[in-house]
Write a protein that holds these residues in place. Structure first.
Motif, short mmCIF file in Angstrom:
data_model
loop_
_atom_site.label_atom_id
_atom_site.label_comp_id
_atom_site.label_asym_id
_atom_site.label_seq_id
_atom_site.Cartn_x
_atom_site.Cartn_y
_atom_site.Cartn_z
N HIS A 42 0.77 -1.24 0.02
CA HIS A 42 0.10 -0.08 0.06
C HIS A 42 0.81 1.36 -0.09
CE1 HIS A 42 -3.22 2.68 0.64
NE2 HIS A 42 -2.47 3.12 1.81
N GLY A 43 0.66 2.21 -1.07
CA GLY A 43 1.32 3.27 -1.19
C GLY A 43 2.76 3.22 -1.88
N ASP A 44 3.04 2.00 -2.62
CA ASP A 44 4.22 1.83 -3.40
C ASP A 44 3.38 2.05 -4.81
OD1 ASP A 44 5.93 1.18 -1.42
OD2 ASP A 44 5.69 -0.72 -1.53
N VAL A 45 4.55 2.20 -5.91
CA VAL A 45 4.25 2.44 -7.07
C VAL A 45 4.41 1.14 -7.68
CG1 VAL A 45 4.81 3.49 -9.22
CG2 VAL A 45 4.85 4.89 -7.34
N GLU A 46 3.30 0.64 -8.49
CA GLU A 46 3.48 -0.87 -9.05
C GLU A 46 4.24 -0.68 -10.55
OE1 GLU A 46 -0.59 -2.06 -8.94
OE2 GLU A 46 -0.77 -2.85 -6.96
N CYS A 47 4.79 -2.03 -10.72
CA CYS A 47 5.22 -2.08 -12.12
C CYS A 47 3.83 -2.13 -13.05
CB CYS A 47 6.02 -3.16 -12.08
SG CYS A 47 6.75 -3.69 -13.60
N VAL A 98 10.85 0.51 -9.58
CA VAL A 98 12.11 1.07 -8.89
C VAL A 98 12.27 2.49 -9.73
CG1 VAL A 98 13.18 -0.97 -8.21
CG2 VAL A 98 13.48 -0.24 -10.41
N LYS A 99 11.53 2.59 -11.09
CA LYS A 99 12.06 3.78 -11.62
C LYS A 99 10.62 3.85 -12.56
CE LYS A 99 16.24 5.02 -10.89
NZ LYS A 99 16.73 6.27 -10.54
N SER A 100 10.41 5.40 -12.96
CA SER A 100 9.44 5.54 -13.95
C SER A 100 9.95 6.19 -15.08
CB SER A 100 8.52 6.50 -13.29
OG SER A 100 7.69 6.02 -12.28
N CYS A 101 9.69 6.03 -16.18
CA CYS A 101 10.12 6.41 -17.64
C CYS A 101 9.43 7.64 -18.16
CB CYS A 101 10.10 5.57 -18.56
SG CYS A 101 10.88 6.10 -20.38
N MET A 145 6.28 6.85 -20.19
CA MET A 145 5.17 7.26 -19.36
C MET A 145 4.37 5.86 -18.69
SD MET A 145 4.29 10.23 -18.70
CE MET A 145 4.82 12.01 -19.44
N ALA A 146 5.60 5.08 -18.16
CA ALA A 146 5.28 3.81 -17.41
C ALA A 146 6.40 3.70 -16.49
CB ALA A 146 5.28 2.53 -18.46
N SER A 147 6.12 2.94 -15.16
CA SER A 147 6.86 2.23 -14.26
C SER A 147 7.04 1.16 -14.22
CB SER A 147 6.03 2.60 -12.99
OG SER A 147 5.44 4.07 -12.73
N TYR A 148 8.51 0.74 -13.85
CA TYR A 148 8.98 -0.40 -13.97
C TYR A 148 9.70 -0.90 -12.92
CZ TYR A 148 8.68 0.82 -18.85
OH TYR A 148 8.38 1.25 -20.22
N CYS A 149 9.62 -2.55 -12.78
CA CYS A 149 10.35 -2.96 -11.56
C CYS A 149 11.65 -3.29 -12.04
CB CYS A 149 9.38 -4.27 -11.24
SG CYS A 149 9.51 -5.48 -12.45
#
Length: 557
Positions: free
Chosen positions: A92-97, A108-111, A115-119
């Motif tokens: 809860h509260g984390d950004v999901e891949c 761990v990063k967003s591009c 315009m997406a987030s990646y594990c």
């Protein structure tokens, strides 16, 4: 990418008996898989042979054979787990891949380009592929949509200083021509500096308020202690006063009773004597009546002389009983005491604001005097200080009168002497109490006031004049009109001239009042402030002017 997808299915290769990754996996007829050892131990301890997961029952114990394909998959998965960095599932509260299937890992990063987030696993192509290496990676951001231009759906990369907004490259071409634009990093640096200044101001404001809060709390504690002390002192004083009143009441009652007893004893003695004399007179009266009725002339004449002689008893009839024990003087004394107590009950609590490093001072504020007799109760005698007098001033009548002359007096040099303006102060400092004084004035130009000891004495600066600084307050009579002045702020007053002026100073309450004195007391002006230093009455005179300090008593009317 296939490996990444396989890595995301790690939870699907778990034994439901040991809850760990399958070891020597076997698959039974119902389709569920278990560790060979886990299922063998389970069936060894039971007489029924059923699936531990779906409870499908077999008539006889099935033969268990290792699932070779599944075993190879698990081995490859374990190798990937060892070679890949540790990852955590998104909480809860984390950004999901955005690319994980099933249970998602934490990004761990967003591009900002994709315009997406990646594990960590799905991010690898951005580090390895040439096409993705130049994408802009940032820390995980759940609000990537806010970084897109609503109009062009492009990444916001430029800051328009003219419109004070972030824009995309298409906006630069289409709607912001000739605007002042900079890179967002450049604008951030400038705004960061402004933010630093604001934070410094906030920090300074916090420090000041924390300091003020600390001082206020300290002042409150000191106030509470002061209140406790004052209440205790008042309790002692009033207890002693009530004890004194009760004792006086008891003694006075005893004296009245003793006087009553003495008077009663004297009266009883007189009454007893009178009763004896009445009895004797009645006996005498009976004998004489009997003698007057006798027919025997010889007996009448022989006894007449002895029986008609009365004893001298006039003194016993002169005693007077004191019936009235009232005392007019006592009534007056008790009435005065009652009025004093009534005045005390009308006192108000007043706070004087001291310098910042001191605690507030709480005092009892007495009611304002009303009549001249009330003012005269606070009369204080004054004497002019010759060491402050300018050489144009002459002191007389035991230094209680000052007159402005045309020639200079030969006063010795003194650091307290006014050397430019014709002014003089009194010797008596007024502080911490109430005081009242009056002056008889003569002339057309004069100033009456009070000043702190720190009033400048030397030089021609106007700050040396009474009322033209923050250390003095005064009443001026000039050109047939009154005015008051403090800190070089003059205010005209509409009032008829009176040769006698009264000054009333309530130092604890921070009140300085000037009155016109005739048959009545007429208030000319009242200064309300907070005094911190002793005040000295003073005067400034012009030619043909004089001021005489009056000697007053409570009988002066």
């Amino acid at each position: 990418m296939a490996e990444a997808q396989l890595f995301g299915l790690q939870d699907e290769f778990t034994c439901s008996l040991c809850l760990d990754t399958l070891t020597d996996p076997v698959t039974i007829l119902c389709g569920h898989s278990f560790c060979l050892k886990c299922l063998t131990d389970c069936w060894d301890q039971s007489q029924k042979y059923s699936c531990p997961q779906c409870r499908h029952t077999f008539t006889k114990r099935p033969e268990l054979n290792r699932n070779t394909l599944l075993n190879e998959v698990i081995k490859k998965l374990k190798k990937m787990t060892i070679s890949s960095p540790p990852q955590n599932y998104a909480c809860h509260g984390d950004v999901e891949c955005d690319f994980c299937t099933g249970k998602k890992f934490r990004a761990v990063k967003s591009c900002l380009t994709c315009m997406a987030s990646y594990c960590q696993t799905h991010l690898q192509p951005h580090y390895e592929g040439d096409a993705l290496k130049h994408h802009k990676l940032v820390d995980p951001d759940r609000n990537l949509k806010e970084k897109l231009c609503e109009k062009h759906l492009k990444s916001l990369e430029i800051f328009c200083k003219t419109d004070d907004s972030c824009i995309c490259l298409m906006c630069v071409v289409t709607g912001h021509k000739n605007h002042e634009m900079v890179e967002m990093e450049t604008e951030r640096e400038e705004k960061q500096k402004q933010l630093g200044v604001t934070l410094s101001d906030i920090k300074r404001g916090l420090e000041e308020r924390e300091k003020t809060l600390k001082e206020t709390r300290r002042a409150m504690e000191e106030m509470k202690m002061s209140v406790v002390r004052e209440v205790e002192e008042n309790e002692k004083s009033f207890t002693a006063l009530m004890r004194c009143i009760e004792e006086a009441h008891r003694k006075l009652t005893e004296r009245i009773r003793e006087q009553e007893k003495r008077e009663m004893e004297k009266a009883e003695e007189v009454m007893e004597q009178l009763e004896k004399e009445i009895e004797e007179l009645k006996r005498k009266e009976a004998e004489l009546k009997e003698l007057s009725e006798t027919k025997d002339h010889l007996h009448f004449l022989q006894t007449f002389s002895s029986r008609c002689v009365l004893t001298a008893d006039g003194d016993s009839l002169s005693f007077t009983v004191t019936a009235d024990f009232s005392s007019e003087d006592l009534r007056k004394e008790l009435s005065g005491l009652t009025k004093s107590l009534e005045k005390i009950s009308q006192w108000d609590i007043m706070t004087r604001t001291p310098p910042a490093h001191e605690a507030p001072v709480f005092t009892l504020q007495l009611p304002e005097p009303q009549s001249r007799d009330d003012f005269l109760k606070y009369f204080c005698p004054l004497t002019l200080d010759i060491n402050t007098a300018h050489r144009w001033l002459r002191l007389s009548e035991r230094n209680q009168k000052v007159t402005r002359e045309r020639t200079e007096a030969k006063y010795p040099a003194h650091p307290d002497r006014f050397d430019c303006y014709a002014q003089v102060l009194c010797r008596e400092a007024q502080t911490g109490t109430r005081c009242y004084w009056e002056m008889e004035c003569s002339g057309h130009f004069m100033t009456i006031g009070v000043a702190c000891k720190g009033l400048r004495r030397k030089g021609g600066s106007v700050e040396c004049i009474l009322g033209n600084n923050d250390k003095s307050w005064c009443l001026l009579w000039s050109h047939s009109k009154y005015s008051v002045c403090h800190n070089n702020q003059e205010t005209e007053i509409s009032a008829p001239y009176s040769p006698r002026i009264g000054v009333y100073l309530d130092w604890p309450a921070g009140s300085l009042s000037f009155y016109s004195v005739s048959n009545t007391m007429t208030l000319l002006h009242r200064f309300n402030t907070s005094f911190t230093d002793p005040l000295y009455p003073g005067f400034c005179l012009y030619l043909k002017s004089s001021v005489t300090i009056c000697h007053l008593t409570a009988c002066d009317h």
